[in-house]
Design a protein around this motif. Structure first.
Motif, mmCIF file in Angstrom:
data_model
loop_
_atom_site.group_PDB
_atom_site.id
_atom_site.type_symbol
_atom_site.label_atom_id
_atom_site.label_comp_id
_atom_site.label_asym_id
_atom_site.label_seq_id
_atom_site.Cartn_x
_atom_site.Cartn_y
_atom_site.Cartn_z
ATOM 1 N N GLY A 161 17.105 43.301 40.154
ATOM 2 C CA GLY A 161 17.617 43.817 38.881
ATOM 3 C C GLY A 161 18.938 44.536 39.069
ATOM 4 N N PHE A 162 19.006 45.387 40.079
ATOM 5 C CA PHE A 162 20.243 46.139 40.331
ATOM 6 C C PHE A 162 21.385 45.191 40.699
ATOM 7 C CE2 PHE A 162 17.702 50.140 41.056
ATOM 8 C CZ PHE A 162 18.334 50.866 40.070
ATOM 9 N N GLN A 163 21.075 44.187 41.512
ATOM 10 C CA GLN A 163 22.135 43.245 41.911
ATOM 11 C C GLN A 163 22.660 42.499 40.684
ATOM 12 O OE1 GLN A 163 22.943 41.386 45.293
ATOM 13 N NE2 GLN A 163 22.805 39.265 44.606
ATOM 14 N N LEU A 164 21.734 42.079 39.849
ATOM 15 C CA LEU A 164 22.125 41.346 38.646
ATOM 16 C C LEU A 164 23.007 42.227 37.762
ATOM 17 C CD1 LEU A 164 21.838 38.792 36.926
ATOM 18 C CD2 LEU A 164 19.775 39.777 35.937
ATOM 19 N N LEU A 165 22.571 43.469 37.610
ATOM 20 C CA LEU A 165 23.320 44.385 36.773
ATOM 21 C C LEU A 165 24.722 44.623 37.347
ATOM 22 C CD1 LEU A 165 22.695 45.813 34.182
ATOM 23 C CD2 LEU A 165 21.784 47.728 35.475
ATOM 24 N N ALA A 166 24.799 44.767 38.659
ATOM 25 C CA ALA A 166 26.100 44.961 39.310
ATOM 26 C C ALA A 166 27.013 43.778 39.033
ATOM 27 C CB ALA A 166 25.904 45.142 40.814
ATOM 28 N N GLU A 167 26.446 42.609 39.138
ATOM 29 C CA GLU A 167 27.262 41.403 38.898
ATOM 30 C C GLU A 167 27.716 41.324 37.447
ATOM 31 O OE1 GLU A 167 24.761 38.331 40.394
ATOM 32 O OE2 GLU A 167 25.398 38.635 42.472
ATOM 33 N N LYS A 168 26.815 41.681 36.526
ATOM 34 C CA LYS A 168 27.176 41.627 35.101
ATOM 35 C C LYS A 168 28.274 42.639 34.773
ATOM 36 C CE LYS A 168 23.982 38.690 33.568
ATOM 37 N NZ LYS A 168 24.366 37.370 33.060
ATOM 38 N N VAL A 169 28.120 43.837 35.331
ATOM 39 C CA VAL A 169 29.127 44.878 35.069
ATOM 40 C C VAL A 169 30.468 44.426 35.626
ATOM 41 C CG1 VAL A 169 29.825 47.238 35.667
ATOM 42 C CG2 VAL A 169 27.474 46.777 34.992
ATOM 43 N N HIS A 170 30.433 43.885 36.832
ATOM 44 C CA HIS A 170 31.651 43.413 37.477
ATOM 45 C C HIS A 170 32.292 42.310 36.634
ATOM 46 C CE1 HIS A 170 34.070 41.200 40.462
ATOM 47 N NE2 HIS A 170 34.229 42.389 41.035
ATOM 48 N N ALA A 171 31.482 41.352 36.257
ATOM 49 C CA ALA A 171 32.001 40.210 35.495
ATOM 50 C C ALA A 171 32.550 40.664 34.152
ATOM 51 C CB ALA A 171 30.898 39.177 35.316
ATOM 52 N N ASN A 172 31.830 41.558 33.525
ATOM 53 C CA ASN A 172 32.241 42.031 32.209
ATOM 54 C C ASN A 172 33.590 42.748 32.285
ATOM 55 O OD1 ASN A 172 31.431 42.471 29.365
ATOM 56 N ND2 ASN A 172 31.647 44.619 29.982
ATOM 57 N N TYR A 173 33.748 43.578 33.300
ATOM 58 C CA TYR A 173 35.003 44.311 33.456
ATOM 59 C C TYR A 173 36.141 43.333 33.741
ATOM 60 C CZ TYR A 173 38.545 47.477 35.272
ATOM 61 O OH TYR A 173 39.722 48.156 35.484
ATOM 62 N N GLN A 174 35.887 42.412 34.645
ATOM 63 C CA GLN A 174 36.930 41.449 35.000
ATOM 64 C C GLN A 174 37.337 40.633 33.773
ATOM 65 O OE1 GLN A 174 38.134 42.549 37.631
ATOM 66 N NE2 GLN A 174 37.918 40.926 39.174
ATOM 67 N N ALA A 175 36.353 40.299 32.976
ATOM 68 C CA ALA A 175 36.645 39.502 31.780
ATOM 69 C C ALA A 175 37.533 40.283 30.820
ATOM 70 C CB ALA A 175 35.340 39.108 31.098
ATOM 71 N N LYS A 176 37.285 41.592 30.726
ATOM 72 C CA LYS A 176 38.025 42.395 29.754
ATOM 73 C C LYS A 176 39.363 42.885 30.299
ATOM 74 C CE LYS A 176 34.479 44.129 26.699
ATOM 75 N NZ LYS A 176 33.749 45.275 26.202
ATOM 76 N N MET A 177 39.364 43.325 31.544
ATOM 77 C CA MET A 177 40.538 44.000 32.086
ATOM 78 C C MET A 177 41.276 43.186 33.154
ATOM 79 S SD MET A 177 40.751 46.906 30.527
ATOM 80 C CE MET A 177 41.847 47.823 31.606
ATOM 81 N N GLY A 178 40.503 42.590 34.021
ATOM 82 C CA GLY A 178 41.079 41.987 35.209
ATOM 83 C C GLY A 178 42.100 40.912 34.926
ATOM 84 N N ARG A 179 41.823 40.102 33.916
ATOM 85 C CA ARG A 179 42.730 38.974 33.662
ATOM 86 C C ARG A 179 44.033 39.444 33.059
ATOM 87 N NH1 ARG A 179 38.053 35.754 30.889
ATOM 88 N NH2 ARG A 179 36.827 35.274 32.728
ATOM 89 N N ASP A 180 43.936 40.389 32.102
ATOM 90 C CA ASP A 180 45.148 40.858 31.432
ATOM 91 C C ASP A 180 45.981 41.766 32.332
ATOM 92 O OD1 ASP A 180 44.101 39.541 29.354
ATOM 93 O OD2 ASP A 180 43.213 41.323 28.403
ATOM 94 N N GLN A 181 45.305 42.531 33.123
ATOM 95 C CA GLN A 181 46.030 43.497 33.952
ATOM 96 C C GLN A 181 45.571 43.348 35.401
ATOM 97 O OE1 GLN A 181 46.136 47.524 32.273
ATOM 98 N NE2 GLN A 181 45.154 46.687 30.439
ATOM 99 N N PRO A 182 46.173 42.380 36.135
ATOM 100 C CA PRO A 182 45.728 42.122 37.511
ATOM 101 C C PRO A 182 45.770 43.363 38.401
ATOM 102 C CG PRO A 182 47.255 40.438 36.788
ATOM 103 C CD PRO A 182 47.255 41.478 35.728
ATOM 104 N N ARG A 183 46.709 44.277 38.095
ATOM 105 C CA ARG A 183 46.799 45.474 38.944
ATOM 106 C C ARG A 183 45.543 46.334 38.802
ATOM 107 N NH1 ARG A 183 47.458 49.521 35.653
ATOM 108 N NH2 ARG A 183 48.313 49.108 33.590
#
Lengths: 463, 520
Positions: free
Chosen positions: B424-446
């Motif tokens: 459960g924790f691993q899944l949650l970590a991956e979801k949080v990571h993916a969600n952040y990357q989807a929102k922030m990572g692409r627009d602001q690579p830095r």
């Protein structure tokens, strides 16, 4: 002197003949042995020893005090009422010698009883302590069965007074009407508290340092750990809240100081903790710093906010000095009882002596009344002081009574012993001077004068 | 008749009269209550000394009690607590039927006096615990003995367990929980649910256990089992179960003595039940960590259904406060969904997520997000949102730290055999990571996060570090779970994991982007 001793011996013989000595000794021993079985302690060896010391010594003081009053009233008043005194008074012996002889007899009787019961308490404490686990023994020997001296930072009263005066003068310049106002004492009080706060408060995120001079004990404290006793108040949070705190002891510029972990401390109470040895600087000064990481200010009272407890001597001698102060009280009670019996019948003398004792015991109420300034009831919520026409007479009278009572009551050997605090020879000497020589002397002189002027044969008509 | 015989007869007569008067006393006491001849009821179950004292002192009892109370107060003001237990004992002995006296003295010890003591050593709050115990004992052992139908005493007793021990408002709460769990383990076993041996003891040891539980802790295992069946299953080593036990017993007494039951008291008892059930849901399971010899508290997810029933029942029973209770119920349902998700119980999480949506369709489920109505979010989005509320979704450092924290939890749970939680924790970590990357990572690579595999490797290396990481046994267990080679004195080079569905190769010291072994 021989005559006085002869009367003292007669008093002893009377006490033994009437089995008074035996009865009181048995009662005292029963109290000492029985109390540990009956009392409920807080579950720690330290708590048990403290309550044992408090209750046994209080029981000894109470029992011995009452029997002293009873005996001193009885020995003289009954001798007069039963006309036995006429046999003595017709002998070549002065009245003052009879009076002093009886006082000496009672005092020696008290000394013997106090020594026996005190020895039992001491033996009981040592025996119990010896049967405790090593860790508990260590706590006991460091915190209760010890005589610890107490050192505080240098008083800042002079600075507070000077600054209060300065601020008040400035306030009076800006508001001249205040000079004649009835509120002036209250304004001065508030200014004093504000000035005092400067020396007490540690704001959030700040630290404060205290320096305590231990130069006079510098050599004796080498390689010996010290105890820090601290207390603070806080406006934030309820009674259940605790506050974090970091302590540093030792001057960081001169040595490697000792630093505490974050401590969880509650307000409005004393906390004691040990700090390592050899943290005094080369002048014998101990630097103590506190960092306040909380979101609220903490206030360390200038009177007792930060104190250092240091080992000063052994428990045995301290205990003996404590008993010495109790002995002084008994000597005073003997003088009061004899003084009453010098001019009153036995029941009235006993009643009078008990009344005096009641006044002494209610001195807390008198002190509260004097502090409030009136015997009338005020309104604390609205800050309205009480007022009564009787205040003009009663308050000065209460003040006078308090001055006299505090000469005897200002010593607290039982509290000191249960808290592991040292009772110094100076304190014992002061107790002897104030209680026995001053108060006892005055009462003795009054008693002797009354007894010398009394017509002893008139009591015959009462039989 | 000789004088000796006369004396003997008189003695016999006196004894006979004493016995008869003892019998008459019972009916007289009954009449006193029935005819309203006395305000106070006769003292029941009191030891002879106490019974004698209360009768002999008569009206002076109150006076002496007041003096003792003043002394206790003065001593407390002077920070002298060593007499407190003795004075409380005397005061309550003098006023044994005055419930407020019991409640005040117990509260004073458990709350006001206990916190006056500092931590003895890191994590050691034994001085405080002693006073908390004193407060509990005063009510449980003496207060209820003389006032078995006094509802307010049950209320305070249950509150001590729920609030003082169960909640985390006191710095020493973990110490209290540990002490209580250690005290209860011999009776309820390491699972905390051992009723059979207590109700039907077979061996001498079990009989002794049952007797001690009844005599010392005043817990009736039959009633405890009934409470467990009605509101549980609980871990009876934890304070919440005992809070509910005493509250339930108070409610039972109130039913049996309706005259004694005040509406406020009943309300408070019901609140203790549902709040303690919620607490037990949040941290009602003990997980032993064999490597650190410590214990952790985890949600008791099996309580979800019962806790839900308790909420619904409380809303029906207390219509006046049903709005407050329904708000608490909604929060509870949100927690149920999140905790189930966190523990990889996806089917149940989905079921409760749907229930939440059905029950409160018009109320948002993510704080500070007006569009977060149940119909607008998926289960995954909701779970990730909950994590990100705490960490702030635009903070690169905080999201990184949160993902690492979730991964640390996952690896530690794996080491101690909590596989579902680990997943459960691993899944949650991956979801949080993916969600952040989807929102922030692409627009602001830095501002992008490090790759997930890098984060996993960092965390794993940290945990497997022989100096700063987990204890040796835990490292060994983790390596076994991840099918990594055993630890050697030489630096590990490469480990291969081929069995896991998510497994890839790992390098502990070689810097590549290859993924570390992950949860099976």
């Amino acid at each position: 002197m021989q005559r006085i001793i002869a009367i003292a011996w007669l008093t002893w013989k009377a006490a033994l003949r009437f089995r008074l000595f035996l009865v009181i000794a048995v009662l005292l021993l029963a109290a000492v042995v029985g109390l540990p079985v009956m009392i409920k302690d807080d579950g720690t060896a330290r708590g048990f020893t403290q309550i044992l010391l408090t209750y046994t010594l209080s029981a000894i003081t109470g029992l011995l005090g009452l029997s002293t009053l009873w005996l001193s009233c009885g020995t003289l008043a009954r001798d007069i009422e039963e006309c036995q005194i006429q046999v003595v008074a017709t002998k070549p012996i002065a009245r003052w010698q009879i009076w002093l002889g009886k006082w000496l007899g009672i005092v020696i009787l008290n000394a013997a009883l106090l020594a026996i019961s005190g020895a039992c308490v001491f033996g009981l404490l040592q025996w119990r302590a010896a049967h405790l686990p090593a860790a508990e023994q260590k706590i006991l020997r460091e915190q209760v069965l010890v005589a610890r001296g107490l050192a505080r930072p240098q008083s800042v009263d002079a600075q507070i007074n000077a600054q209060t005066k300065q601020v008040l003068e400035e306030r009076l310049k800006s508001s001249p009407d205040l000079a004649g106002s009835a509120d002036l004492p209250e304004v001065e009080k508030q200014i004093r508290e504000q000035v005092k706060a400067i020396y007490q408060i540690v704001p959030p995120g700040y630290s404060r340092q205290w320096r305590i001079d231990l130069s006079s004990q510098m050599n004796s404290l080498r390689d010996r750990p010290l105890q820090l006793r601290i207390k603070f108040n806080s406006a934030g949070g309820g009674t259940g809240r605790t506050f974090a705190g970091f302590w540093q002891v030792g001057d960081a510029q001169k040595m490697e100081p000792w630093q505490s972990e974050s401590m969880s401390l509650s307000s409005d109470t004393f906390h004691e903790f040990q700090v390592p040895a050899n943290l005094l600087d080369d002048k014998g000064v101990l630097a103590i710093a506190f960092l306040n990481p909380n979101d609220t200010s903490l206030l360390f009272p200038v009177e007792d906010g930060v104190e250092v407890l240091y080992p000063e001597g052994g428990f045995a001698l301290n205990f003996a000095r404590g008993l010495g102060i109790i002995f002084c009280w008994m000597a005073l009670l003997a003088a009061i009882g004899l003084m009453a019996a010098s001019f009153l019948t036995f029941p009235v003398a006993a009643f009078f002596s008990m009344a005096v004792l009641a006044v002494v015991l209610s001195s807390g109420t008198l002190a509260d009344t004097v502090a409030s300034g009136s015997v009338g009831v005020g309104n604390d919520e609205k800050g309205i002081p009480g007022h009564s026409p009787a205040d003009m007479v009663l308050i000065p009278v209460f003040k006078g009574i308090l001055v006299i009572v505090n000469l005897a009551k200002g010593f607290s050997p039982i509290d000191s012993l249960s808290g592991g605090l040292a009772i110094t020879w100076g304190e014992l000497g002061a107790a002897f001077g104030q209680i026995v020589l001053l108060l006892g002397g005055i009462i003795g002189i009054i008693g002797i004068v009354l007894f010398s002027r009394r017509e002893l044969a008139t009591a015959q008509g009462n039989q | 008749m000789s004088a000796r015989a006369k004396r003997f007869l008189l003695l016999v007569l006196a004894a006979a009269l004493l016995i008869v008067s003892g019998q008459v006393q019972k009916s007289m006491n009954r009449d006193r209550v029935q005819l309203g001849l006395t305000i106070g009821e006769p003292l029941q179950n009191a030891p002879p000394m106490l019974a004698f004292t209360t009768v002999a002192l008569g009206g002076f009892r109150g006076l002496i009690s007041n003096m003792l109370w003043i002394r206790a107060n003065d001593l407390q003001m002077d920070d002298k607590y060593f007499e407190a237990a003795q004075l409380a004992d005397w005061i309550t002995d003098l006023e044994p039927h005055f419930a407020q006296v019991w409640n005040f003295q117990a509260w004073n010890m458990a709350y006001n006096i206990s916190v006056k003591f500092k931590e003895n050593a890191p994590g050691d709050y034994s001085d405080r615990w002693r006073w908390v115990q004193r407060g509990i004992e005063l009510l449980r052992d003496s207060g209820l003995r003389y006032n078995p139908d006094e509802i307010s005493i049950y209320q305070n007793l249950s509150w001590f367990f729920q609030h003082k021990i169960g909640q985390n408002l006191d710095d020493g709460n973990l110490y209290y929980k540990r002490q209580w769990a250690e005290a209860m383990t011999p009776f309820f076993g390491t699972g905390g649910t051992n009723f059979d041996n207590l109700i039907h003891p077979q061996t001498a040891g079990e009989r002794t256990n049952a007797m001690v539980l009844r005599e010392k802790y005043k817990i009736d295992p039959v009633f405890a089992q009934k409470v467990d069946a009605q509101y549980g299953p609980f871990d009876w080593r934890l304070p919440e179960a005992h809070a509910i036990y005493w509250a339930a017993l108070g409610l039972k007494m109130a039913e049996e003595n309706p005259v004694k039951a005040k509406a406020d008291d009943l309300l408070t008892l019901r609140r203790v039940v549902y709040q303690s059930t919620l607490q037990a849901f949040h941290h009602g399971r003990i997980i032993s960590n064999p490597f650190t010899k410590g214990v952790e508290l985890a949600p008791n997810l099996d309580l979800a259904s019962k806790a839900n029933d308790v909420y619904l029942g409380s809303m029906n029973a207390d219509l006046e406060n049903s709005n407050h209770i329904s708000a608490a119920h909604r929060n509870f349902l949100r927690d149920v969904v999140y905790f189930l998700y966190e523990n990889n119980r996806m089917t149940e999480a989905a079921k409760w997520f749907k229930y939440l949506g059905d029950k409160y369709p018009d109320m948002r489920i993510v704080d500070n997000d007006p569009n977060s109505l149940p119909k607008n979010l998926t289960l995954d989005e909701y779970a990730v949102a909950v994590v990100q509320i705490d960490i702030g979704e635009t903070s690169q450092e905080r999201v990184t730290s949160a993902v690492q924290g979730l991964l640390t939890h996952a690896y530690i749970d794996l080491a101690i055999g909590q596989d579902d939680r680990a997943a459960g924790f691993q899944l949650l970590a991956e979801k949080v990571h993916a969600n952040y990357q989807a929102k922030m990572g692409r627009d602001q690579p830095r501002a992008a996060l490090p790759p997930m595999n890098d984060l996993k490797r960092t965390v794993l290396n940290m945990l497997l570090d022989t100096q700063q990481g987990l204890p040796f046994a835990a490292r060994a267990a983790l390596r076994t779970q991840l099918r990594m080679p055993a630890e050697t004195n030489t630096p590990p080079v490469v480990a291969t994991n081929t069995s896991s569905a998510m497994a890839t190769n790992v390098l502990e010291t070689v810097s590549t982007n290859s993924a570390p072994p992950v949860l099976p």
